[in-house]
Design a protein around this motif. Structure first.
Motif, PDB file in Angstrom:
ATOM      1  N   TYR A  50       6.390   8.553   9.864  1.00  5.27           N
ATOM      2  CA  TYR A  50       6.295   8.140   8.468  1.00  5.27           C
ATOM      3  C   TYR A  50       7.167   6.914   8.170  1.00  5.27           C
ATOM      4  O   TYR A  50       8.348   6.889   8.505  1.00  5.27           O
ATOM      5  CB  TYR A  50       6.740   9.325   7.594  1.00  5.27           C
ATOM      6  CG  TYR A  50       6.832   9.052   6.119  1.00  5.27           C
ATOM      7  CD1 TYR A  50       5.692   8.830   5.370  1.00  5.27           C
ATOM      8  CD2 TYR A  50       8.066   9.029   5.487  1.00  5.27           C
ATOM      9  CE1 TYR A  50       5.780   8.609   4.002  1.00  5.27           C
ATOM     10  CE2 TYR A  50       8.164   8.805   4.130  1.00  5.27           C
ATOM     11  CZ  TYR A  50       7.016   8.592   3.390  1.00  5.27           C
ATOM     12  OH  TYR A  50       7.110   8.370   2.044  1.00  5.27           O
ATOM     13  N   HIS A  51       6.547   5.900   7.569  1.00  4.41           N
ATOM     14  CA  HIS A  51       7.260   4.680   7.162  1.00  4.41           C
ATOM     15  C   HIS A  51       7.970   3.992   8.316  1.00  4.41           C
ATOM     16  O   HIS A  51       8.977   3.318   8.106  1.00  4.41           O
ATOM     17  CB  HIS A  51       8.233   4.970   6.013  1.00  4.41           C
ATOM     18  CG  HIS A  51       7.518   5.101   4.686  1.00  4.41           C
ATOM     19  ND1 HIS A  51       8.156   5.057   3.478  1.00  4.41           N
ATOM     20  CD2 HIS A  51       6.209   5.254   4.397  1.00  4.41           C
ATOM     21  CE1 HIS A  51       7.272   5.187   2.491  1.00  4.41           C
ATOM     22  NE2 HIS A  51       6.084   5.317   3.035  1.00  4.41           N
TER      23      HIS A  51
ATOM     24  N   GLU B  97       2.174   0.816  -4.202  1.00  2.00           N
ATOM     25  CA  GLU B  97       2.585   2.219  -4.371  1.00  2.00           C
ATOM     26  C   GLU B  97       3.936   2.435  -3.716  1.00  2.00           C
ATOM     27  O   GLU B  97       4.809   3.132  -4.245  1.00  2.00           O
ATOM     28  CB  GLU B  97       1.527   3.144  -3.744  1.00  2.00           C
ATOM     29  CG  GLU B  97       1.768   4.631  -3.985  1.00  2.00           C
ATOM     30  CD  GLU B  97       2.612   5.317  -2.913  1.00  2.00           C
ATOM     31  OE1 GLU B  97       2.942   6.495  -3.089  1.00  2.00           O
ATOM     32  OE2 GLU B  97       2.959   4.663  -1.900  1.00  2.00           O
ATOM     33  N   GLU B  98       4.081   1.806  -2.547  1.00  2.00           N
ATOM     34  CA  GLU B  98       5.320   2.014  -1.776  1.00  2.00           C
ATOM     35  C   GLU B  98       6.532   1.426  -2.489  1.00  2.00           C
ATOM     36  O   GLU B  98       7.662   1.745  -2.158  1.00  2.00           O
ATOM     37  CB  GLU B  98       5.179   1.389  -0.377  1.00  2.00           C
ATOM     38  CG  GLU B  98       4.002   1.900   0.451  1.00  2.00           C
ATOM     39  CD  GLU B  98       4.202   3.320   0.972  1.00  2.00           C
ATOM     40  OE1 GLU B  98       5.184   3.970   0.563  1.00  2.00           O
ATOM     41  OE2 GLU B  98       3.364   3.774   1.770  1.00  2.00           O
TER      42      GLU B  98
ATOM     43  N   ASP C 196      -0.551   6.596   6.270  1.00  2.00           N
ATOM     44  CA  ASP C 196      -0.056   6.271   4.918  1.00  2.00           C
ATOM     45  C   ASP C 196      -0.360   4.800   4.614  1.00  2.00           C
ATOM     46  O   ASP C 196       0.431   3.954   4.928  1.00  2.00           O
ATOM     47  CB  ASP C 196       1.450   6.561   4.878  1.00  2.00           C
ATOM     48  CG  ASP C 196       2.079   6.234   3.543  1.00  2.00           C
ATOM     49  OD1 ASP C 196       1.354   6.044   2.564  1.00  2.00           O
ATOM     50  OD2 ASP C 196       3.322   6.154   3.491  1.00  2.00           O
TER      51      ASP C 196
ATOM     52  N   HIS D 228       1.021  -1.022   2.271  1.00  2.00           N
ATOM     53  CA  HIS D 228       2.034  -0.360   3.090  1.00  2.00           C
ATOM     54  C   HIS D 228       3.229  -1.304   3.217  1.00  2.00           C
ATOM     55  O   HIS D 228       3.403  -2.176   2.368  1.00  2.00           O
ATOM     56  CB  HIS D 228       1.439   0.116   4.418  1.00  2.00           C
ATOM     57  CG  HIS D 228       2.311   1.132   5.088  1.00  2.00           C
ATOM     58  ND1 HIS D 228       2.616   2.333   4.506  1.00  2.00           N
ATOM     59  CD2 HIS D 228       2.974   1.105   6.274  1.00  2.00           C
ATOM     60  CE1 HIS D 228       3.430   3.007   5.305  1.00  2.00           C
ATOM     61  NE2 HIS D 228       3.671   2.279   6.385  1.00  2.00           N
TER      62      HIS D 228
END
Ligand SMILES: [Zn+2]
Length: 506
Positions: free
Chosen positions: A465-466, A355-356, A322, A303
């Protein structure tokens, strides 16, 4: 004292000379169904992975060390094995490079005459610590690729100017980063991407001067890359003698081969560069009756780490939904599959890094797979699964292979799930790790309830999110995630079953 396991009890009875009676088939218990995965089991993993001690799980930090140790530990306890012959059991090193742009300068000339360009309309970045390129011919390449995804413009030795947006033609064409790399492979020395206003120039400037992480390229990035504002690009087009709108219009033709602009560019840029290894975690559940084909489960462990400036009340983006949620599901799915009747085929579990940062760990795996990609009969990605309550229908991102779709529908229906096939979530296909495998021909699906109810998904994406708010709490809806976890156990069993899924595919 530890409670003895059944295996230990068997060994002990043999030692003291007691025969273990064979159980007559008629009395053998029916094959036990997999015990349902509970919200509490998922919550226990998410609580750990999204705790502040894991620092938001950024690649290359102490948070990475804790995360990969936790996942490998859980998978080992579940009974999975490290991949055979690996120099680094459980772990696949993924060489990354962190870079921070220190800025650059550009001078464009038309017939030797310097063009005045607002320096605020240009952001430059060098691949190496320093780069300086003089007198480059300049070429406008539209979207960079044709409808088949090939570079057709002659960019060798040039500075290419390319649109950011996905091409308005073709299907599943690469995004701008990949197209930029392809132009570099075709010989472009520099690639300048025209940023649409919607991207937000100030945001882009912030992102460029912040640290960014990329794979150490085995094939080339351009020596200099950067962004042009819409206005700066239009100035260059005009100074080169082109009318802006017709030029933009021409580029939307799938056969467009680019236009040489009668311009030269002197470009220079400096970048702070740090190379390091991050890691994918890879484990294998050996099949009972293997036929060379395999099922792959994947999800990203990383993350955003420390995501708010120093002094902020909460600096950590914990990434509970996430994607601690997806990793929690992967751990429990591994436990069920390892515990129940052993599936025919090998099943691989992959927790990807970065992935991020652009699916970097997944792309690395796709280039260096632990099992040949052609042997992977299905890849099932789990990302951001704690969105929906129980009873949410099952959507699939990556639909379109009739036999795969039919088996997913059959398995889900048998579990009492409804099917959502409106395709609303399809635009997310490029925003998840399965894309990196799908791009190489692997049947790559993301199945579950999180991508079915767009209102719930958009609510999450528009809020926590994020941000530091994506952290563990009792309010995270885990009912849908638990159902999706059970669904993945069943999907794993179905796709790893030689009878039910001959693997001839579609
Ligand atoms: Zn994310």
């Amino acid at each position: 004292m530890k409670k003895p396991t059944f295996r230990a009890a068997l060994a002990a009875s043999a030692l003291i000379g007691l025969a273990v009676p064979a159980i007559p088939a008629a009395f053998a218990a029916p094959v036990a169904a997999d015990t349902p995965i509970t919200e509490a089991e998922l919550a226990a993993h998410i609580r750990v992975l999204a705790s502040d001690a894991f620092e938001g799980r950024a690649p290359g930090t102490a948070g990475e060390d804790r995360t990969i140790a936790y996942i490998a530990g859980e998978w080992a306890r579940a009974g999975l094995e490290p991949v055979k012959g690996s120099d680094t059991p459980w772990l696949q090193p993924v060489p990354l490079v962190e870079s921070r742009s220190l800025g650059g300068e550009a001078q464009f000339r038309a017939k030797g005459r310097a063009i005045r360009l607002d320096p605020q309309g240009l952001l430059l970045n060098s691949r190496d610590a320093e780069a300086s390129l003089d007198n480059l011919p300049v070429m406008f390449v539209g979207y960079g690729v044709d409808a088949e995804g090939n570079v057709t413009a002659d960019v060798a030795g040039k500075a290419a100017i390319m649109f950011f947006e996905n091409p308005p033609y073709g299907k599943d064409l690469p995004r701008y980063r990949e197209r930029r790399r392809m132009l570099a492979e075709a010989g472009a020395k520099a690639v300048l991407v025209v940023a649409p206003e919607a991207l937000g120039w100030e945001r882009l400037r912030g992102a460029m001067s912040a640290a960014s992480i990329e794979r150490v390229q085995e094939s080339g990035e351009p020596a200099i890359s950067g962004f042009l504002s819409q206005a700066a690009a239009d100035t260059l087009f005009k100074q080169a003698g082109f009318a802006v709108d017709p030029l933009r219009q021409a580029a939307s033709d799938p056969g467009y081969r680019g236009a040489a602009l009668p311009l030269t560019a002197d470009l220079s840029a400096r970048t702070e560069v740090r190379a390091f290894d991050s890691h994918n975690v890879i484990a294998r559940l050996p099949g009972a009756n293997p036929d060379g084909k395999a099922v792959l489960f994947l999800g990203h462990w990383d993350h955003l780490g420390l995501c708010a400036p120093e002094g902020a009340a909460d600096r950590i983006c914990n990434g509970a939904v996430d994607n601690a949620s997806g990793i929690a599901v992967l751990i429990e799915v591994a436990k069920r599959l390892a515990k129940g009747p052993r599936p025919d085929r090998d099943i691989y579990f992959l927790a990807t890094t970065a992935e991020e940062k652009g699916l970097l760990g997944a792309y690395h795996f796709a280039d260096h797979p632990a099992v040949p990609l052609s042997d992977i009969t299905v890849a099932l990605n789990l990302d951001t699964v704690a969105i929906s309550p129980r009873g949410t229908p099952v959507a699939t991102i990556g639909r379109g292979r009739p036999a795969h779709d039919a088996l997913v529908t059959e398995v889900a229906t048998r579990l009492g799930r409804k099917i959502d096939s409106d395709g609303e979530a399809d635009p997310f296909v490029q925003r998840q790790d399965g894309w990196a495998l799908g791009a190489k021909g692997v049947a790559s699906l993301m199945v579950g309830g999180s991508f079915s109810d767009m209102a719930l998904l958009e609510a999450f994406l528009g809020d926590d999110y994020h941000g530091p708010g994506d952290e563990f709490s009792d309010k995270i809806p885990l009912g849908g995630a638990a159902e999706d976890a059970d669904l993945h156990v069943a999907l794993g069993r179905a796709f790893a079953d030689k009878q039910r899924w001959p693997g001839t595919g579609d």
